[in-house]
Design a protein around this motif. Structure first.
Motif, PDB file in Angstrom:
ATOM      1  N   ASN A  96       3.438   1.418   1.039  1.00 55.18           N
ATOM      2  CA  ASN A  96       2.411   0.542   1.771  1.00 55.18           C
ATOM      3  C   ASN A  96       3.126   1.743   3.019  1.00 55.18           C
ATOM      4  OD1 ASN A  96       2.060  -0.657   4.370  1.00 55.18           O
ATOM      5  ND2 ASN A  96       3.207  -1.853   4.045  1.00 55.18           N
ATOM      6  N   PRO A  97       1.627   2.118   3.320  1.00 57.68           N
ATOM      7  CA  PRO A  97       1.711   3.452   5.078  1.00 57.68           C
ATOM      8  C   PRO A  97       2.852   3.696   5.906  1.00 57.68           C
ATOM      9  CG  PRO A  97      -0.505   3.562   3.781  1.00 57.68           C
ATOM     10  CD  PRO A  97       0.379   2.269   3.579  1.00 57.68           C
ATOM     11  N   LEU A  98       1.950   2.380   6.206  1.00 56.06           N
ATOM     12  CA  LEU A  98       3.016   1.905   7.585  1.00 56.06           C
ATOM     13  C   LEU A  98       4.310   1.767   7.203  1.00 56.06           C
ATOM     14  CD1 LEU A  98       2.762   0.865  10.318  1.00 56.06           C
ATOM     15  CD2 LEU A  98       2.293  -2.047   9.811  1.00 56.06           C
ATOM     16  N   GLN A  99       4.756   0.959   5.985  1.00 60.46           N
ATOM     17  CA  GLN A  99       5.830   1.017   5.522  1.00 60.46           C
ATOM     18  C   GLN A  99       6.718   2.829   5.662  1.00 60.46           C
ATOM     19  OE1 GLN A  99       7.661  -2.146   5.809  1.00 60.46           O
ATOM     20  NE2 GLN A  99       9.745  -0.393   5.857  1.00 60.46           N
ATOM     21  N   VAL A 100       6.198   3.466   5.032  1.00 64.44           N
ATOM     22  CA  VAL A 100       6.549   5.177   4.652  1.00 64.44           C
ATOM     23  C   VAL A 100       7.040   5.220   6.320  1.00 64.44           C
ATOM     24  CG1 VAL A 100       6.298   7.115   4.377  1.00 64.44           C
ATOM     25  CG2 VAL A 100       5.422   5.664   2.922  1.00 64.44           C
ATOM     26  N   ARG A 101       6.131   5.086   6.985  1.00 59.81           N
ATOM     27  CA  ARG A 101       5.685   5.549   8.938  1.00 59.81           C
ATOM     28  C   ARG A 101       7.533   5.125   9.386  1.00 59.81           C
ATOM     29  NH1 ARG A 101      -0.105   5.484  11.345  1.00 59.81           N
ATOM     30  NH2 ARG A 101       1.093   3.455  11.980  1.00 59.81           N
ATOM     31  N   LEU A 102       7.555   3.758   8.636  1.00 59.41           N
ATOM     32  CA  LEU A 102       9.011   3.426   9.786  1.00 59.41           C
ATOM     33  C   LEU A 102       9.960   3.679   9.120  1.00 59.41           C
ATOM     34  CD1 LEU A 102       9.751   0.243  11.528  1.00 59.41           C
ATOM     35  CD2 LEU A 102       9.387  -0.329   9.043  1.00 59.41           C
ATOM     36  N   ASP A 103      10.158   3.560   8.120  1.00 58.17           N
ATOM     37  CA  ASP A 103      11.337   4.426   6.893  1.00 58.17           C
ATOM     38  C   ASP A 103      11.174   5.479   7.229  1.00 58.17           C
ATOM     39  OD1 ASP A 103      11.559   2.141   5.540  1.00 58.17           O
ATOM     40  OD2 ASP A 103      10.824   2.592   3.660  1.00 58.17           O
ATOM     41  N   ALA A 104      10.469   6.571   7.706  1.00 60.20           N
ATOM     42  CA  ALA A 104      10.604   7.883   8.402  1.00 60.20           C
ATOM     43  C   ALA A 104      11.366   7.666   9.874  1.00 60.20           C
ATOM     44  CB  ALA A 104       9.357   8.733   8.567  1.00 60.20           C
ATOM     45  N   ARG A 105      10.378   6.852  10.799  1.00 59.97           N
ATOM     46  CA  ARG A 105      11.219   6.565  12.115  1.00 59.97           C
ATOM     47  C   ARG A 105      12.676   6.376  12.006  1.00 59.97           C
ATOM     48  NH1 ARG A 105       6.348   4.597  15.863  1.00 59.97           N
ATOM     49  NH2 ARG A 105       5.439   6.633  15.760  1.00 59.97           N
ATOM     50  N   ARG A 106      12.734   5.752  11.567  1.00 59.87           N
ATOM     51  CA  ARG A 106      14.314   5.262  11.188  1.00 59.87           C
ATOM     52  C   ARG A 106      15.334   6.127  10.679  1.00 59.87           C
ATOM     53  NH1 ARG A 106      13.211  -0.819   8.746  1.00 59.87           N
ATOM     54  NH2 ARG A 106      12.487  -1.592  10.483  1.00 59.87           N
TER      55      ARG A 106
END
Length: 128
Positions: A96-106
């Protein structure tokens, strides 16, 4: 023979059955609470490692991990590590690309917080 009670109807058998039902309910509630905690970690981090002391705890942790997957509605994998701990993770989280971005931000936020707490990396160091 008319006044002979069946074993299931005896007061001691009823008490034992009630205690077993109560114990089973308590165990189910404890497993559900553990599954909820695991589901929170999976939501936030995508994976969790659970420290276990024996095989019974390992099996209970794996069951709770699978239950956490049902709570979250995601596929879950569990594995016993070489150390005896249990790893629980979402194998499809990275698709999930949105989850990947969220994980990177976290992850970036956690690194920023750790570096801020450490203080300046160059120049004079504050006394300990």
């Amino acid at each position: 023979m008319d006044n002979v009670a069946r074993i299931e109807a005896a007061p001691t058998a009823r008490r034992r059955a009630a205690k077993e039902a109560f114990d089973a309910d308590q165990a189910d509630r404890a497993q559900h609470a553990q599954a909820q905690r695991i589901a929170e970690f999976l939501h936030r981090d995508g994976a969790v490692v659970i420290t276990c002391a024996d095989d019974d705890q390992r099996e209970a942790s794996r069951r709770a991990g699978r239950r956490a997957g049902r709570i979250r509605g995601h596929r879950i994998r569990t594995m016993v590590l070489e150390t005896g701990d249990v790893a629980v993770w979402e194998p499809d989280r990275h698709t999930n690309p949105l989850q990947v971005r969220l994980d990177a931000r976290r992850a970036d936020r956690r690194l920023d917080e750790a570096l801020r707490a450490m203080g300046p990396l160059t120049g004079p160091q504050p006394p300990d």
